[in-house]
Scaffold this active site. Structure first.
Site, mmCIF file in Angstrom:
data_model
loop_
_atom_site.group_PDB
_atom_site.id
_atom_site.type_symbol
_atom_site.label_atom_id
_atom_site.label_comp_id
_atom_site.label_asym_id
_atom_site.label_seq_id
_atom_site.Cartn_x
_atom_site.Cartn_y
_atom_site.Cartn_z
ATOM 1 C CG ASP A 16 -0.342 -0.496 2.478
ATOM 2 O OD1 ASP A 16 0.886 -0.430 2.597
ATOM 3 O OD2 ASP A 16 -1.082 -0.959 3.363
ATOM 4 C CG HIS A 33 -6.062 -3.042 8.381
ATOM 5 N ND1 HIS A 33 -6.261 -1.758 8.838
ATOM 6 C CD2 HIS A 33 -4.728 -3.251 8.488
ATOM 7 C CE1 HIS A 33 -5.108 -1.226 9.199
ATOM 8 N NE2 HIS A 33 -4.158 -2.116 9.006
#
Ligand code: GLP
Length: 249
Positions: free
Chosen positions: A67, A139
């Site tokens: 990310d 997550h």
């Protein structure tokens, strides 16, 4: 899922480094999936010292990070590109042109950027080993609870909990981005091996949800129950909420 419970965070890092080294020995042009966050820092320290000892070479390795914050400059110390340079890239013989992060600047189309990132992974024949941490809310990458289990690289708004958890990393007067590009859960599931590292007691509940289920978008990491080659490295504190710890020892 292979669950490995170790004494402490140092052992978790050592074991993860063994996996990475073994892969690169077997396949010098391996494609590594990398993670940021505080957990993998000790892994990167170990990889740097193994490189300095001549045990491992990144000369032909390609990397894809999970990310990156939306609309952030590489030179910003909060960017994940900066993090990777600080802890790994600038200390080993990796070629920066072989390191990829899912970026999107303001004015760019996140969908197009996401597709380009996915295409690059395909072009390099997929990720051999994806390193993962886990958020306290379960997550992986920035795939927050309720993310589609089939999602691909895209832009996500971060949850309040993630923003609060990560606020410790920002100074008072620093802007904390609330959006990020992240590999999707489907992208992560395509990696041939997945190695998730979790340490410390604030991960215990998420780890328990991930391992003992149910398989649910409310705990994105629980999708790893369906991965053929997922290895979960835990220290004692992160394993603490598992009811039947003895079973995994
Ligand atoms: C961050 C990252 C994740 C990371 C997680 C846990 O928000 N996007 O990739 O695994 O949160 O981070 P830490 O290791 O600092 O607890």
């Amino acid at each position: 899922m292979q669950i490995i419970i170790l004494e402490n965070a140092a052992q978790v890092a050592e074991c993860a480094a063994d996996w990475v080294q073994a892969l690169i020995e077997k396949k010098p042009n391996a494609v590594l999936g990398l993670a940021t966050g505080s957990t993998p820092i000790s892994l990167y320290h170990k990889l740097v010292s193994r490189y300095q000892d001549g045990l491992i070479s990144f000369a032909n390795v390609n990397t894809f990070n999970l990310d990156e914050y939306y609309d952030i400059e590489e030179s910003n110390p909060q960017s994940y590109r900066y993090f990777m340079r600080k802890y790994l890239f600038d200390h080993v013989n990796i070629k920066l042109k072989n390191t990829f992060l899912p970026t999107c600047k303001s004015g760019q189309n996140p969908r197009v950027q996401g597709v380009m990132f996915e295409d690059k992974i395909k072009q390099l024949n997929g990720i051999d080993l994806q390193i993962l941490g886990i958020g306290a809310n379960g997550h992986i990458g920035f795939n927050e609870p309720t993310s589609s289990l089939a999602s691909r690289t895209r832009i996500k708004t971060l949850t309040k909990q993630t923003l609060t958890d990560n606020s410790r990393l920002f100074n008072q007067n620093e802007r904390q981005p609330n959006m990020a590009m992240t590999m999707g859960i489907g992208t992560i599931m395509d990696a041939r091996y997945v190695l998730l590292m979790a340490t410390g007691k604030n991960k215990a509940e998420a780890v328990n949800q991930m391992i003992t289920g149910p398989l649910s978008a409310n705990c994105p990491a629980s999708v790893l129950q369906q991965h053929e080659n997922a290895v979960i490295l835990l220290d004692r504190e992160a394993a603490n909420a598992l009811e039947d710890k003895g079973y995994f020892l």
